[in-house]
Every structure is written in C-alpha cells, then in structure tokens.
Design an enzyme around this catalytic site. Structure first.
Site, PDB file in Angstrom:
ATOM      1  N   ASN A 246     -41.961   6.517   0.752  1.00 42.15           N
ATOM      2  CA  ASN A 246     -41.351   5.437   1.535  1.00 42.15           C
ATOM      3  C   ASN A 246     -40.798   6.002   2.842  1.00 42.15           C
ATOM      4  O   ASN A 246     -40.352   7.146   2.903  1.00 42.15           O
ATOM      5  CB  ASN A 246     -40.198   4.814   0.736  1.00 42.15           C
TER       6      ASN A 246
ATOM      7  N   ASP B 235     -38.491   6.793  -6.197  1.00 40.54           N
ATOM      8  CA  ASP B 235     -38.159   6.856  -7.625  1.00 40.54           C
ATOM      9  C   ASP B 235     -37.573   5.498  -8.016  1.00 40.54           C
ATOM     10  O   ASP B 235     -37.686   4.536  -7.258  1.00 40.54           O
ATOM     11  CB  ASP B 235     -37.245   8.056  -7.944  1.00 40.54           C
TER      12      ASP B 235
ATOM     13  N   HIS C  95     -37.911   5.445   5.611  1.00 40.46           N
ATOM     14  CA  HIS C  95     -36.602   4.790   5.671  1.00 40.46           C
ATOM     15  C   HIS C  95     -35.910   5.123   6.998  1.00 40.46           C
ATOM     16  O   HIS C  95     -35.828   6.302   7.372  1.00 40.46           O
ATOM     17  CB  HIS C  95     -35.733   5.266   4.494  1.00 40.46           C
TER      18      HIS C  95
ATOM     19  N   LEU D  47     -39.330  -2.037  -5.612  1.00 34.32           N
ATOM     20  CA  LEU D  47     -40.446  -2.049  -6.552  1.00 34.32           C
ATOM     21  C   LEU D  47     -39.931  -2.027  -7.991  1.00 34.32           C
ATOM     22  O   LEU D  47     -39.038  -1.229  -8.315  1.00 34.32           O
ATOM     23  CB  LEU D  47     -41.340  -0.831  -6.308  1.00 34.32           C
TER      24      LEU D  47
END
Ligand code: GRF
Length: 197
Positions: A106, A140, A108, A92
């Site tokens: 997110n 982040d 992962h 992003l």
C-alpha cells in the site's frame, strides 16, 4: 516479469505513473488488471493502454466478508505476483489480506507509523510537523500497520494546506511506487524477509 494488479478508488495518478513505467520494455513489471470499489476516474489510465478493469462495490453485498470474498476471487482470477493498493480507500477484509500478504503493498501519504488512516495529510498538518512524506508498506490486518518497505520525506512549508501538501506528496510518491515495484520485481526487495524481520 512481475505481474501486478493495482487497486484504486480515485484519480489514479500513481496508477498512471506505474502504467507509464510499464510501457518501458526495460521495466521488469506489467499491470495485468486494475480493480476498484467504485467507478474510479483513474480507470481511464488503464483503458488508454488496454488494461482490463473490474469493480467490486461493497453495497452490492450483504456483508463485508461477502464483498471481500468476491474481491479476492476477482483478484485471484488474474494470478498476480503482487497486489498494489494505490489510493484504494477501503480497509481490506482480513480474508483478502491473508490471501495475498506479504505480496500486497500500500502507498500511504505520511511517514508511517505517524498518521495512519484516511486523513494522513490533514492529520500531519494539524500536528504541526515540519516534515512528512510517503510510505510504501506491506498490507497486514491492521490499518496502515504493516512492515515499512520504503519512505520518502519532504518538508512541510509555511502556507501549505491539505490540498497543496497532498499534491507535493503525490509528486514524490509516484517515483517511490515505481522504484519500489521495480525493486520487488528485480528481487532487490524481498517481501517475505521483511515480514520475518
Ligand atoms: C495517494 O496519496 C496515496 O498515498 C493515498 O491515496 C492517494 C492516491 O492518489 N493512499 P492517486 O489516486 O494515485 O492520485
């Protein structure tokens, strides 16, 4: 009720788990929309429940920032309380991250900080680890570097290849995602505090 917007790129099995959880009236979150960078097969899980979808394709824009501006506008239009990246395969742009962090998480397929990036399962196998797992973390501006919220561990078994191991990881990360979003909705997890600590 926590309003959740989910971003996907692929099959959306984690989205499906969240969609199914949200069908339970006791579950404290609902999905307001699902976005993608491509015509994702996982949109089918949203369509089944009448959840709106949108696509913002990078190739339609002159720059990454222009793509990010449109993506942010599309997300903003749904005024979500939480953005969930569940198999969204693009990094992003900083402007998108800054607009939503810490309320953007997110999923992962590795035990971060081990094996960040797009090939986490392959990298874990290549490193010969005996355990791996899945991480939910705050997004982040780095690549898979934000504060860890929750993790689940599984054993790597002899004979596992990238496909079988990823499938096993997906099996444990679906409930991990559902539980984590539920805990955020109930304020059992405070994302602002996690960033500050
Ligand atoms: C998951 O393994 C997730 O951890 C990773 O991408 C995969 C998405 O799987 N970021 P699916 O599309 O939800 O089946």
């Amino acid at each position: 009720m926590l309003d959740v917007l989910v971003l996907i790129s692929g099959s959306g099995s984690n989205l499906r788990a969240l969609v199914e959880a949200c069908a339970d009236p006791e579950y404290p979150a609902r999905i307001v929309a699902v976005g993608s960078d491509t015509e994702a097969p996982g949109f089918a899980h949203a369509a089944e429940r009448g959840i709106p979808t949108f696509i913002v394709e990078p190739r339609a824009f002159d720059s990454r920032d222009a793509w990010g501006d449109e993506l942010r506008a599309q997300i903003d239009a749904w005024t979500p309380d939480l953005v969930v990246c569940a198999g969204f395969m693009r990094i992003l742009p900083a402007g998108v991250v800054r607009a939503f962090t810490p309320n953007i998480i997110n999923l992962h397929p590795a035990l971060l900080p081990l094996f960040p990036g797009a090939h986490a399962v392959r990298d874990a196998l290549a490193a010969g680890v005996t355990q791996t797992g899945s991480t939910v973390h705050i997004v982040d501006e780095g690549v898979d570097t934000g504060p860890v919220i929750r993790q689940v561990t599984i054993a790597v078994e002899p004979g596992d290849d990238e496909a079988t191991l990823h499938e096993k990881i997906k099996h444990i990360e679906r409930p991990l995602l559902v539980d984590t979003v539920g805990a955020i909705a109930r304020a059992d997890i405070n994302l602002k505090e996690l960033v500050a600590s």
